[in-house]
Design an enzyme around this catalytic site. Structure first.
Site, PDB file in Angstrom:
ATOM      1  N   ALA A  15       0.813  -1.221   0.000  1.00 37.15           N
ATOM      2  CA  ALA A  15       0.000   0.000   0.000  1.00 37.15           C
ATOM      3  C   ALA A  15       0.846   1.271   0.000  1.00 37.15           C
ATOM      4  O   ALA A  15       0.334   2.352   0.225  1.00 37.15           O
ATOM      5  CB  ALA A  15      -0.948  -0.017   1.201  1.00 37.15           C
ATOM      6  N   ARG A  17       2.244   2.594  -2.558  1.00 37.88           N
ATOM      7  CA  ARG A  17       2.047   3.369  -3.794  1.00 37.88           C
ATOM      8  C   ARG A  17       0.960   2.693  -4.642  1.00 37.88           C
ATOM      9  O   ARG A  17       0.425   1.639  -4.261  1.00 37.88           O
ATOM     10  CB  ARG A  17       3.357   3.464  -4.572  1.00 37.88           C
ATOM     11  CG  ARG A  17       3.778   2.146  -5.195  1.00 37.88           C
ATOM     12  CD  ARG A  17       5.027   2.276  -6.039  1.00 37.88           C
ATOM     13  NE  ARG A  17       5.137   1.136  -6.917  1.00 37.88           N
ATOM     14  CZ  ARG A  17       6.273   0.681  -7.422  1.00 37.88           C
ATOM     15  NH1 ARG A  17       7.415   1.293  -7.125  1.00 37.88           N
ATOM     16  NH2 ARG A  17       6.281  -0.347  -8.240  1.00 37.88           N
ATOM     17  N   ASP A  64       7.978  -8.287   3.534  1.00 41.66           N
ATOM     18  CA  ASP A  64       7.861  -8.991   2.262  1.00 41.66           C
ATOM     19  C   ASP A  64       6.720  -9.988   2.460  1.00 41.66           C
ATOM     20  O   ASP A  64       6.871 -10.959   3.212  1.00 41.66           O
ATOM     21  CB  ASP A  64       9.176  -9.705   1.943  1.00 41.66           C
ATOM     22  CG  ASP A  64       9.082 -10.576   0.703  1.00 41.66           C
ATOM     23  OD1 ASP A  64       7.960 -10.755   0.176  1.00 41.66           O
ATOM     24  OD2 ASP A  64      10.130 -11.098   0.266  1.00 41.66           O
ATOM     25  N   VAL A  65       5.602  -9.743   1.798  1.00 36.83           N
ATOM     26  CA  VAL A  65       4.421 -10.567   2.075  1.00 36.83           C
ATOM     27  C   VAL A  65       4.501 -11.967   1.452  1.00 36.83           C
ATOM     28  O   VAL A  65       3.590 -12.774   1.626  1.00 36.83           O
ATOM     29  CB  VAL A  65       3.106  -9.861   1.671  1.00 36.83           C
ATOM     30  CG1 VAL A  65       2.798  -8.714   2.615  1.00 36.83           C
ATOM     31  CG2 VAL A  65       3.128  -9.386   0.231  1.00 36.83           C
ATOM     32  N   ASN A  91      -3.014  -7.131  -2.035  1.00 41.89           N
ATOM     33  CA  ASN A  91      -2.827  -6.315  -3.243  1.00 41.89           C
ATOM     34  C   ASN A  91      -1.450  -6.492  -3.896  1.00 41.89           C
ATOM     35  O   ASN A  91      -1.278  -6.150  -5.061  1.00 41.89           O
ATOM     36  CB  ASN A  91      -3.047  -4.841  -2.853  1.00 41.89           C
ATOM     37  CG  ASN A  91      -2.598  -3.873  -3.924  1.00 41.89           C
ATOM     38  OD1 ASN A  91      -3.209  -3.781  -4.983  1.00 41.89           O
ATOM     39  ND2 ASN A  91      -1.505  -3.171  -3.666  1.00 41.89           N
ATOM     40  N   SER A 143      -6.889  -9.526 -11.600  1.00 43.28           N
ATOM     41  CA  SER A 143      -6.692  -8.660 -12.776  1.00 43.28           C
ATOM     42  C   SER A 143      -7.621  -9.181 -13.863  1.00 43.28           C
ATOM     43  O   SER A 143      -8.072 -10.338 -13.787  1.00 43.28           O
ATOM     44  CB  SER A 143      -5.240  -8.781 -13.253  1.00 43.28           C
ATOM     45  OG  SER A 143      -5.076  -8.211 -14.534  1.00 43.28           O
ATOM     46  N   TYR A 156       2.226 -14.046 -15.363  1.00 42.86           N
ATOM     47  CA  TYR A 156       1.291 -13.123 -14.711  1.00 42.86           C
ATOM     48  C   TYR A 156      -0.143 -13.665 -14.774  1.00 42.86           C
ATOM     49  O   TYR A 156      -0.840 -13.727 -13.763  1.00 42.86           O
ATOM     50  CB  TYR A 156       1.380 -11.754 -15.401  1.00 42.86           C
ATOM     51  CG  TYR A 156       0.604 -10.651 -14.712  1.00 42.86           C
ATOM     52  CD1 TYR A 156       1.010 -10.156 -13.482  1.00 42.86           C
ATOM     53  CD2 TYR A 156      -0.538 -10.097 -15.292  1.00 42.86           C
ATOM     54  CE1 TYR A 156       0.300  -9.123 -12.847  1.00 42.86           C
ATOM     55  CE2 TYR A 156      -1.241  -9.072 -14.671  1.00 42.86           C
ATOM     56  CZ  TYR A 156      -0.818  -8.593 -13.446  1.00 42.86           C
ATOM     57  OH  TYR A 156      -1.519  -7.586 -12.816  1.00 42.86           O
ATOM     58  N   LYS A 160      -2.652 -14.799 -11.758  1.00 47.80           N
ATOM     59  CA  LYS A 160      -3.901 -14.067 -11.509  1.00 47.80           C
ATOM     60  C   LYS A 160      -5.138 -14.968 -11.678  1.00 47.80           C
ATOM     61  O   LYS A 160      -6.147 -14.748 -11.005  1.00 47.80           O
ATOM     62  CB  LYS A 160      -3.987 -12.832 -12.410  1.00 47.80           C
ATOM     63  CG  LYS A 160      -2.923 -11.764 -12.075  1.00 47.80           C
ATOM     64  CD  LYS A 160      -3.096 -11.201 -10.664  1.00 47.80           C
ATOM     65  CE  LYS A 160      -2.167 -10.058 -10.349  1.00 47.80           C
ATOM     66  NZ  LYS A 160      -2.345  -9.527  -8.992  1.00 47.80           N
TER      67      LYS A 160
HETATM   68  P1  NAP Z   1       2.882  -1.002  -8.278  1.00 45.55           P
HETATM   69  O1  NAP Z   1       2.618   0.424  -8.560  1.00 45.55           O
HETATM   70  O2  NAP Z   1       4.058  -1.657  -8.919  1.00 45.55           O
HETATM   71  O3  NAP Z   1       2.933  -1.194  -6.712  1.00 45.55           O
HETATM   72  C1  NAP Z   1       3.213  -2.440  -6.199  1.00 45.55           C
HETATM   73  C2  NAP Z   1       3.642  -2.307  -4.784  1.00 45.55           C
HETATM   74  O4  NAP Z   1       3.878  -3.643  -4.330  1.00 45.55           O
HETATM   75  C3  NAP Z   1       4.954  -1.547  -4.582  1.00 45.55           C
HETATM   76  O5  NAP Z   1       4.796  -0.610  -3.543  1.00 45.55           O
HETATM   77  C4  NAP Z   1       5.925  -2.665  -4.180  1.00 45.55           C
HETATM   78  O6  NAP Z   1       6.930  -2.253  -3.254  1.00 45.55           O
HETATM   79  C5  NAP Z   1       4.999  -3.626  -3.494  1.00 45.55           C
HETATM   80  N1  NAP Z   1       5.514  -4.989  -3.413  1.00 45.55           N
HETATM   81  C6  NAP Z   1       6.029  -5.713  -4.425  1.00 45.55           C
HETATM   82  N2  NAP Z   1       6.403  -6.931  -3.972  1.00 45.55           N
HETATM   83  C7  NAP Z   1       6.096  -6.947  -2.651  1.00 45.55           C
HETATM   84  C8  NAP Z   1       6.258  -7.903  -1.621  1.00 45.55           C
HETATM   85  N3  NAP Z   1       6.794  -9.108  -1.851  1.00 45.55           N
HETATM   86  N4  NAP Z   1       5.863  -7.605  -0.363  1.00 45.55           N
HETATM   87  C9  NAP Z   1       5.324  -6.388  -0.099  1.00 45.55           C
HETATM   88  N5  NAP Z   1       5.136  -5.438  -1.021  1.00 45.55           N
HETATM   89  C10 NAP Z   1       5.524  -5.715  -2.292  1.00 45.55           C
HETATM   90  O7  NAP Z   1       1.619  -1.932  -8.691  1.00 45.55           O
HETATM   91  P2  NAP Z   1       0.071  -1.592  -8.901  1.00 45.55           P
HETATM   92  O8  NAP Z   1      -0.135  -1.289 -10.336  1.00 45.55           O
HETATM   93  O9  NAP Z   1      -0.401  -0.651  -7.863  1.00 45.55           O
HETATM   94  O10 NAP Z   1      -0.534  -3.047  -8.672  1.00 45.55           O
HETATM   95  C11 NAP Z   1      -1.142  -3.455  -7.463  1.00 45.55           C
HETATM   96  C12 NAP Z   1      -1.893  -4.749  -7.731  1.00 45.55           C
HETATM   97  O11 NAP Z   1      -2.872  -4.547  -8.764  1.00 45.55           O
HETATM   98  C13 NAP Z   1      -1.001  -5.887  -8.209  1.00 45.55           C
HETATM   99  O12 NAP Z   1      -1.447  -7.105  -7.662  1.00 45.55           O
HETATM  100  C14 NAP Z   1      -1.226  -5.884  -9.718  1.00 45.55           C
HETATM  101  O13 NAP Z   1      -0.979  -7.146 -10.302  1.00 45.55           O
HETATM  102  C15 NAP Z   1      -2.706  -5.535  -9.767  1.00 45.55           C
HETATM  103  N6  NAP Z   1      -3.143  -4.991 -11.064  1.00 45.55           N
HETATM  104  C16 NAP Z   1      -2.555  -3.864 -11.576  1.00 45.55           C
HETATM  105  C17 NAP Z   1      -2.997  -3.373 -12.804  1.00 45.55           C
HETATM  106  C18 NAP Z   1      -2.401  -2.154 -13.434  1.00 45.55           C
HETATM  107  O14 NAP Z   1      -2.690  -1.890 -14.633  1.00 45.55           O
HETATM  108  N7  NAP Z   1      -1.623  -1.363 -12.733  1.00 45.55           N
HETATM  109  C19 NAP Z   1      -4.030  -4.061 -13.498  1.00 45.55           C
HETATM  110  C20 NAP Z   1      -4.586  -5.185 -12.927  1.00 45.55           C
HETATM  111  C21 NAP Z   1      -4.146  -5.656 -11.718  1.00 45.55           C
HETATM  112  P3  NAP Z   1       8.330  -1.672  -3.840  1.00 45.55           P
HETATM  113  O15 NAP Z   1       7.989  -0.335  -4.395  1.00 45.55           O
HETATM  114  O16 NAP Z   1       9.221  -1.594  -2.654  1.00 45.55           O
HETATM  115  O17 NAP Z   1       8.791  -2.660  -4.865  1.00 45.55           O
END
Ligand code: NAP
Length: 259
Positions: A15, A17, A64-65, A91, A143, A156, A160
């Site tokens: 959460a 970003r 790290d989840v 998330n 997703s 991916y 999902k």
């Molecule tokens: P994002 O901007 O890349 O943010 C992901 C966050 O996850 C980052 O803060 C990252 O931390 C954190 N993270 C990554 N690995 C982790 C771990 N092992 N433990 C704890 N935190 C972790 O991604 P988002 O676009 O917001 O996506 C959030 C979710 O929505 C994901 O599940 C993604 O698959 C899904 N989603 C996204 C989209 C899209 O178009 N954006 C579409 C469909 C689904 P760091 O910054 O430190 O790496």
């Protein structure tokens, strides 16, 4: 405004970003106290401090989840501080697109670990407390890639689709305990996750990087990407009593891209 989640305690993974941050802000506006979990402690702290200004309580945790020990510590800390967990939003997710022959074992394993195993670990850690409370909401962020296959997206999409299978299975198991489990399937949201994706997809589509986003928007009936609020609004509804008869579902917030 009537606050639908007043005094609830919500844990939101990743959460710091993007979509997770949007969900944390929305749930706190609805009155929930929120625990911001992220790998990056600085962003988690910033979001948590922003939320505290609105009058609810917030904690931040570096975890790290996909690591069982760190998940256990995060849940123990939350229980020590708040004494209950009403809502879990799983998330965290990554996307490393590649043609199947370029998908390394490392990419495959990491994707399954972060996108799928983390949901198993976090859910397993909070479920005993929700069972005791006879109440709880678990929301898993899948997703539209959990509903349809995609070119260069085999790890991916597999992860999902898996999120939806896990959601349906535990929704059945936990229904007798008053716990609702649902998945949310966002379409395209231009978060930081897309910074790398746009570069890789420009190679796949033979388009200049600045044209990639346009290409994807054109496929959406509503002709715009999702904002984080579009996803957060759906999550807030599913966390509320208004959604008490909804469980085991995977609901799209995608402007009509998949129907
Ligand atoms: P994002 O901007 O890349 O943010 C992901 C966050 O996850 C980052 O803060 C990252 O931390 C954190 N993270 C990554 N690995 C982790 C771990 N092992 N433990 C704890 N935190 C972790 O991604 P988002 O676009 O917001 O996506 C959030 C979710 O929505 C994901 O599940 C993604 O698959 C899904 N989603 C996204 C989209 C899209 O178009 N954006 C579409 C469909 C689904 P760091 O910054 O430190 O790496």
């Amino acid at each position: 405004m009537c606050k639908r989640l007043k005094n609830k305690v919500a844990v939101i993974t990743a959460a710091g970003r993007g979509i997770g941050k949007g969900i944390a802000l929305k749930l706190s506006q609805e009155g929930a106290n929120v625990i911001i979990v992220d790998l990056d402690v600085e962003t988690a702290k910033t979001v948590s401090e922003e939320i505290e200004k609105s009058g609810v309580k917030s904690l931040f945790v570096k975890a790290d989840v996909s690591n069982a020990g760190e998940v256990r510590e995060m849940v123990d800390y939350t229980m020590r501080e708040f004494g209950r967990i009403d809502i879990l939003v799983n998330n965290a997710g990554i996307n490393k697109p590649a043609f199947i022959l370029d998908v390394t074992e490392e990419i495959w394993d990491l994707t399954m670990k972060v996108n799928l195993k983390s949901i198993f670990l976090c859910s397993k850690a909070v479920i005993p407390f929700m069972m005791e409370q006879k109440n709880g909401k678990i929301i898993n962020i899948s997703s539209i890639s959990g509903k349809k296959g995609g070119t260069w997206l085999s790890p991916y999409c597999t992860s999902k689709f898996g999120v939806i299978g896990f959601t349906q299975s535990i929704a059945r198991e936990l229904a007798p305990f008053g716990i609702n489990v649902n998945a949310v399937c966002p379409g395209i949201v231009f978060t930081p996750l897309w910074d790398d994706l746009a570069k890789v997809f420009s190679k796949k589509l033979h388009l200049p990087p600045e044209k990639v986003k346009e290409y994807y928007i054109d496929r959406i009936p509503l002709k715009r990407p999702a904002e984080v609020e579009d996803v957060a609004n759906l999550v807030a509804f599913l966390c509320s009593d208004e959604a008490s008869y909804i469980t085991g579902q995977a609901i799209n917030a995608d402007g009509g891209e998949v129907m």
